[in-house]
Design an enzyme around this catalytic site. Structure first.
Site, PDB file in Angstrom:
ATOM      1  N   ASN A  97       0.546 -24.888  36.909  1.00 63.51           N
ATOM      2  CA  ASN A  97       0.288 -23.736  37.781  1.00 63.51           C
ATOM      3  C   ASN A  97       1.650 -23.148  38.146  1.00 63.51           C
ATOM      4  OD1 ASN A  97      -0.347 -21.957  39.816  1.00 63.51           O
ATOM      5  ND2 ASN A  97      -1.011 -23.527  41.281  1.00 63.51           N
ATOM      6  N   LYS A 114       2.349 -20.501  39.720  1.00 63.92           N
ATOM      7  CA  LYS A 114       2.362 -19.740  40.977  1.00 63.92           C
ATOM      8  C   LYS A 114       3.094 -18.406  40.763  1.00 63.92           C
ATOM      9  CE  LYS A 114       1.872 -24.093  43.316  1.00 63.92           C
ATOM     10  NZ  LYS A 114       2.096 -24.920  44.501  1.00 63.92           N
ATOM     11  N   GLY A 173       4.072 -29.424  46.727  1.00 60.39           N
ATOM     12  CA  GLY A 173       5.418 -28.889  46.862  1.00 60.39           C
ATOM     13  C   GLY A 173       6.293 -29.619  47.870  1.00 60.39           C
TER      14      GLY A 173
END
Ligand code: PGA
Length: 251
Positions: free
Chosen positions: A9, A11, A173
Site C-alpha cells: 500500500n 499510500k 507506521g
C-alpha cells in the site's frame, strides 16, 4: 490451500519516475521465481494506476487504495469509481483502510458499500479492519474487529472474491507490531466470524492479511502464524528491496 498475498500500500507516495521504477523492480524480482507459491499486489495512488498496470503485466496484480461509494458515473467531483479502476485493468481495491476510517469518514456501512461496488466491478476488495490502541487497552480488540468484519464484509459474497486485512491502528507506521500470540488470536477470531457469516467452506477461502509495521525482519514470523494469509505493507513497500525481502520469506 490459500495462496499467500504480499500486498503493498503505497499510500500518497511516489511520482511517475520513481513509481514506475519501483513497479519494474518488483516485477523483475518476481520474474526470477519459477511458479511462485504466492501472489504479489501493489496499490499505488490513482495517478500511477494505469502505468503500473502496464508495467505489471500478468506478473503481479495492481489495485487502487480506495473506490467511490458511488457506483455509477455522475456529479461526484474528486471521486473515482470501482468501474473506472477496473476499466484500466486493475484487479483489486483496498477499502476501509484505518486512515480513511479515522480521517475521511468511512464507517462499516460505507466500507461495505465500497466493497460491494468493487465486487460488482469485478475487483477483489481488500477490506481493512483493526482496533485502536485504546480499544486494545480496554480489552475490546477482538469485539471491535469482529464487529467491523461482520458489518464491512458484503453479505452473501464468495470467500475467494474478497480479502480481509487486519491492521491494528496502533501498529501502522509506528514500528510497533502485535505479538505473535495476539495476531494468532485475532486471525482465529476473524476466521470464526467469517465461518459464522458464510459457512466453513467459503470462510476457508478468504485470505486474511496482517498489516502494521511489517518489515523484512519480522515478516517470516508473522506470515507463519496460522490464519495469516499474507501481509499488507505500507512503509516497507516503497523500497523494492525491502518489499521483495518480505515476499522472499515465502520462497
Ligand atoms: P505500515 O502501513 O506497513 O507502514 O505500518 C501498513 C498499512 O497502513 O497498510
Amino acid at each position: 490451500m490459500r495462496r499467500k498475498l504480499i500486498a503493498g500500500n503505497w499510500k500518497m507516495n511516489m511520482t511517475r519516475g520513481n513509481g514506475l521504477e519501483l513497479v519494474q523492480n518488483v516485477v523483475a524480482k518476481m520474474q526470477t521465481v519459477q511458479n511462485p507459491a504466492f501472489d504479489v499486489l501493489i496499490c499505488p495512488p490513482f495517478t500511477l494506476l494505469s502505468d503500473a498496470v502496464k508495467a505489471a503485466g500478468s506478473v503481479i496484480a495492481v489495485g487502487s487504495q480506495e473506490v467511490s461509494i458511488e457506483q455509477n458515473f455522475g456529479a461526484f467531483t474528486g471521486d473515482v469509481s470501482a468501474n473506472m479502476v477496473a476499466d484500466i485493468g486493475a484487479t483489486y481495491a483496498i477499502v476501509g483502510h484505518s486512515e480513511r476510517r479515522a480521517d475521511r469518514g468511512d464507517t462499516n456501512a460505507t466500507v461495505q458499500k465500497k466493497a460491494e461496488n468493487a465486487l460488482a466491478a469485478g475487483l477483489t476488495p481488500v477490506i481493512c479492519v483493526g482496533e485502536t490502541f485504546d480499544e486494545r487497552e480496554a480489552g475490546q480488540a477482538i469485539a471491535v474487529v469482529s464487529k467491523q468484519v461482520r458489518e464491512s464484509v458484503p453479505v452473501g459474497v464468495s470467500g475467494d472474491k474478497i480479502v480481509v486485512a487486519y491492521e491494528p491502528v496502533w501498529a501502522i507506521g509506528t514500528g510497533k507490531v502485535a505479538t505473535v500470540d495476539d495476531v494468532r488470536a485475532m486471525h482465529q477470531a476473524i476466521r470464526d466470524v467469517l465461518v459464522d457469516m458464510m459457512g466453513a467452506a467459503e470462510a476457508g477461502k478468504v485470505r486474511v492479511l496482517y498489516g502494521g509495521s511489517v518489515k523484512p525482519g519480522n515478516a517470516a514470523e508473522l506470515l507463519a502464524v496460522p490464519n495469516v494469509d499474507g501481509a499488507l505493507i505500507g512503509g516497507a513497500s516503497l523500497k523494492a528491496d525491502d518489499f521483495w525481502a518480505i515476499a522472499a520469506t515465502q520462497l
